[in-house]
Write a protein that holds these residues in place. Structure first.
Motif, short mmCIF file in Angstrom:
data_model
loop_
_atom_site.label_atom_id
_atom_site.label_comp_id
_atom_site.label_asym_id
_atom_site.label_seq_id
_atom_site.Cartn_x
_atom_site.Cartn_y
_atom_site.Cartn_z
N GLN A 15 0.81 -1.22 0.00
CA GLN A 15 0.00 0.00 0.00
C GLN A 15 0.84 1.27 0.00
O GLN A 15 0.40 2.31 -0.51
CB GLN A 15 -0.94 -0.01 1.19
CG GLN A 15 -1.99 -1.13 1.15
CD GLN A 15 -2.89 -1.03 -0.07
OE1 GLN A 15 -3.38 0.06 -0.40
NE2 GLN A 15 -3.14 -2.15 -0.73
N ASN A 16 2.06 1.21 0.54
CA ASN A 16 2.90 2.41 0.49
C ASN A 16 3.29 2.74 -0.95
O ASN A 16 3.44 3.91 -1.33
CB ASN A 16 4.14 2.26 1.37
CG ASN A 16 5.04 1.12 0.94
OD1 ASN A 16 4.56 0.05 0.62
ND2 ASN A 16 6.34 1.34 0.95
N ARG A 19 0.26 4.48 -2.35
CA ARG A 19 0.14 5.84 -1.82
C ARG A 19 1.12 6.80 -2.49
O ARG A 19 0.78 7.94 -2.81
CB ARG A 19 0.36 5.83 -0.30
CG ARG A 19 -0.83 5.29 0.49
CD ARG A 19 -0.68 5.57 1.97
NE ARG A 19 0.39 4.80 2.57
CZ ARG A 19 0.23 3.59 3.11
NH1 ARG A 19 -0.97 3.01 3.08
NH2 ARG A 19 1.24 2.96 3.66
N GLN A 34 -0.19 7.55 -5.95
CA GLN A 34 -1.33 8.46 -5.91
C GLN A 34 -0.93 9.88 -5.54
O GLN A 34 -1.60 10.83 -5.93
CB GLN A 34 -2.37 7.92 -4.93
CG GLN A 34 -3.06 6.65 -5.43
CD GLN A 34 -3.98 6.02 -4.42
OE1 GLN A 34 -3.82 6.20 -3.21
NE2 GLN A 34 -4.95 5.24 -4.89
#
Length: 516
Positions: A315-316, A319, A322
Motif C-alpha cells: 500500500q505504500n 500511496r 497516488q
C-alpha cells in the motif's frame, strides 16, 4: 604479640575481601567473558561492541530512531551493542558484497541469497558454521522457525546462514495500473493474451506512458523469465548452479540437468522470441538496461505495468503513486497457481543472513539475533515504534501508521513465529500468503537438502558469470536479436557450461545414492 598477629591477620583478610569485591564489581552482567566482542565473549556493559550489518537496498528514513530505541532496550536487557547498518545499492550488491567477503573486511552480519553467491561463498569457506553457536546462544532463533526449514537450508550439512522466512518458490506476478485499464475499457487481466492486449492499448492510446518494464535487468524478472518460470505445463526450474539463468535447467520433479546449448527447448525459445517481438513493437521499456528501478518509475506514473515479486499490493507503493498521479490505482495479474502440490519446493529460501568468518564478534552477533527473536524486540526492529510507526491489529497483523520505516526484515530479520502481516492486506491476500508459507502445500523436491559444492569448478563459475553478463540479460529482456546473440553466447559459453553441468549432475547422483 598476639595482638600484633591479630592485626596482621585482619589486614590480610581485609585485602582479600577488597580483591573479591573488585572482581565482583567488574564481572560481566550479560554472562559473557570480560572484553565482549572477542570470539568467546559476550557484551560487557563496561565495553561497547559495535555490530556491523551489510544489507541491500535503501536505508529506511527512521532507522536511526529505531536503532537508538533498540540499543537502549538492549542495555536494559544486559547487552551493550551498537548497530551499524550499511546499505548497498542493488546495482552494486553482487560486486560489493563479494569484495567485502573476499578481502576479509570485518562485517558481522551480511545478506546473501541463492541468486547472489551464497553457494559459492559457503563452498569457499567465507561463512561461519553457526550450528553450535545457535545451539548455545540462539535458542530463540531455532524456536522461531520450523525444523524442516532449518534442515533443508543447511549447506553441505552445516548451518552456515540463517534462512529468512519460510516461503516456497518465487512469488512472481505483474502489477498493472488498474485506472488505465479501466479508462481503456478493458477487462481485468487474467491471461497473458489479455496482458499483451492491455500493453498494445496503452501504446496506442497513452503514448506518453511506457506499457511495461521488467524489474531491473535481472533476466529471471524479464517477461521471458517469468513466462518460463511460471509455465506449469512444462515445469521448468532453475538449477542450483545458475539460480537466475535457464541455460542449465530442470523439468518437473526430476533430477536430470538439461542444457540449452545441447538442445534448445522450443517452449523456452518461444518465450525469448515473444519478448523480442514485444520489445521491437514498443511494448517494453526501450531503456530497460539502463533505466532506474522500475518501481520508482511505477510510483512516478511513467509505466503502466511491471514485473512484481509479491502476491499482495504494497500500500505504500500505491500511496506514493497516488501522491504523484491523483486517482491512480493498481492491481495484480497473478501468475502463481494456488493449488496443493501444483508447485514443487526444496524449501530453500530466497534470502539468508550469514556471519562472515572475518567477523570478530560471532558470539555477539548470535546473542543479538537471539535477543531480536523475542516478540517485543522483533516488533521494534521489524515494524518500528508501536504507536508511532504501527499499531497491532489482532495477534497476527499490524497497521502501518507512516511510511518512514517500511519493513526491511526480509533481508535481515524474518521469523515466521513472530511475523505480522499488514492489516492493509485483503482476506484474499492473507489466504495467498498462508498458502505460500505452509510447507505441506508443496510437493517435496527430490533435491531437498542438496547443496551444490561449487569449489571444484570455481574457475568455471567465474568464467561463466562474465560470459552470462555479456549476453543472457540482453537476450531475455528482448533488446538484441536472440538468434544472433545466442550463437555468440553459445560459442563462448558452451564448453564452460558443459563442465558445470557434468559436475552438478555428478554431485546430484552422489546425493541421491546417499538417500537410498
Amino acid at each position: 604479640m598476639i595482638e600484633v598477629k591479630l592485626r596482621k591477620w585482619l589486614v590480610v583478610m581485609l585485602s582479600v575481601m577488597l580483591v573479591v569485591l573488585a572482581a565482583c564489581s567488574n564481572s560481566n552482567p550479560s554472562g559473557g567473558n570480560e572484553g565482549g566482542g572477542d570470539k568467546e565473549g559476550g557484551a560487557d556493559l563496561g565495553k561497547e561492541v559495535t555490530l556491523k550489518i551489510m544489507l541491500p537496498g535503501d536505508r529506511p528514513q527512521d532507522l536511526d530512531k529505531i536503532v537508538a530505541a533498540a540499543e537502549q532496550k538492549m542495555k536494559e536487557d544486559g547487552l551493550n551493542y551498537k548497530l551499524n547498518f550499511v546499505f548497498v545499492p542493488w546495482a552494486d550488491l553482487a560486486s560489493k558484497t563479494q569484495v567485502t567477503l573476499t578481502s576479509g573486511e570485518e562485517i558481522d552480519m551480511i545478506y546473501d541469497a541463492p541468486w547472489l553467491h551464497i553457494n559459492q561463498m559457503t563452498s569457499e569457506g567465507y561463512y561461519t558454521d553457526l550450528t553450535d553457536l545457535i545451539k548455545e546462544h540462539g535458542q530463540n532463533i531455532l524456536n522461531a522457525g520450523s525444523e524442516l526449514i532449518f534442515e533443508a537450508n543447511k549447506f553441505n550439512g552445516k548451518m552456515t546462514a540463517i534462512p529468512l522466512g519460510s516461503k516456497n518458490g518465487h512469488a512472481n506476478s505483474i502489477i498493472i495500473r488498474k485506472d488505465i485499464r479501466e479508462e481503456l475499457g478493458l477487462e481485468e487481466v487474467k491471461t497473458h493474451e489479455q496482458f499483451i492486449e492491455f500493453l498494445r492499448a496503452v501504446k496506442e492510446k497513452k503514448p506518453e506512458i511506457i506499457p511495461y518494464s521488467a524489474w531491473g535487468v535481472s533476466p529471471d524478472l524479464s517477461y521471458a523469465g517469468i513466462r518460463i518460470e511460471n509455465d506449469y505445463e512444462a515445469g521448468f526450474r532453475v538449477t542450483p548452479a545458475f539460480n537466475r539463468n535457464f541455460t542449465l535447467y530442470l523439468k518437473g520433479n526430476d533430477p536430470t540437468v538439461y542444457n540449452l546449448f545441447d538442445e534448445m527447448d522450443p517452449t523456452i525459445w518461444s518465450y525469448i522470441e515473444l519478448t523480442r517481438s514485444m520489445y521491437q513493437e514498443g511494448l517494453i521499456n526501450p531503456d530497460i538496461m539502463s533505466s532506474p528501478d522500475s518501481k520508482v518509475m511505477l510510483k512516478s506514473g511513467e509505466i503502466a505495468s511491471m514485473t512484481y515479486t509479491d502476491f499482495s499490493m504494497q500500500q505504500n507503493t500505491l500511496r506514493e503513486l497516488q501522491a504523484n498521479v491523483p486517482g491512480a490505482d493498481l492491481e495484480i495479474f497473478e501468475l502463481y497457481k494456488f493449488e496443493k502440490n501444483a508447485n514443487t519446493s526444496d524449501y530453500k529460501q530466497n534470502d539468508y543472513l550469514a556471519i562472515p568468518k572475518a567477523s570478530k564478534n560471532p558470539v555477539d552477533a548470535i546473542k543479538f539475533l537471539n535477543w531480536a527473536h523475542e516478540q517485543d524486540n522483533y516488533n521494534l526492529i521489524s515494524f518500528g515504534i508501536e504507536g508511532e510507526h504501527w499499531e497491532a491489529v489482532g495477534d497476527t497483523q499490524y497497521k502501518p501508521l507512516k511510511d518512514s520505516y517500511p519493513w526491511f526484515g526480509w533481508s535481515f530479520l524474518w521469523a515466521p513465529k513472530y511475523h505480522k502481516f499488514s492489516a492493509e492486506f485483503s482476506p484474499e491476500d492473507l489466504a495467498k500468503n498462508e498458502f505460500y508459507y505452509t510447507a505441506e502445500n508443496f510437493e517435496k523436491d527430490v533435491l531437498t537438502g542438496f547443496t551444490f559444492d561449487t569449489s571444484p569448478i570455481a574457475n568455471e563459475i567465474a568464467q561463466f558469470n562474465s560470459i552470462d553478463a555479456k549476453y543472457y540479460p540482453l537476450i531475455m529482456n528482448g533488446v538484441v536479436d536472440p538468434a544472433e546473440a545466442w550463437d555468440k553466447y553459445k560459442k563462448e559459453g558452451e564448453a564452460v557450461v558443459k563442465k558445470i553441468q557434468n559436475e552438478l549432475q555428478g554431485q546430484i547422483q552422489t546425493f541421491l545414492d546417499g538417500q537410498k
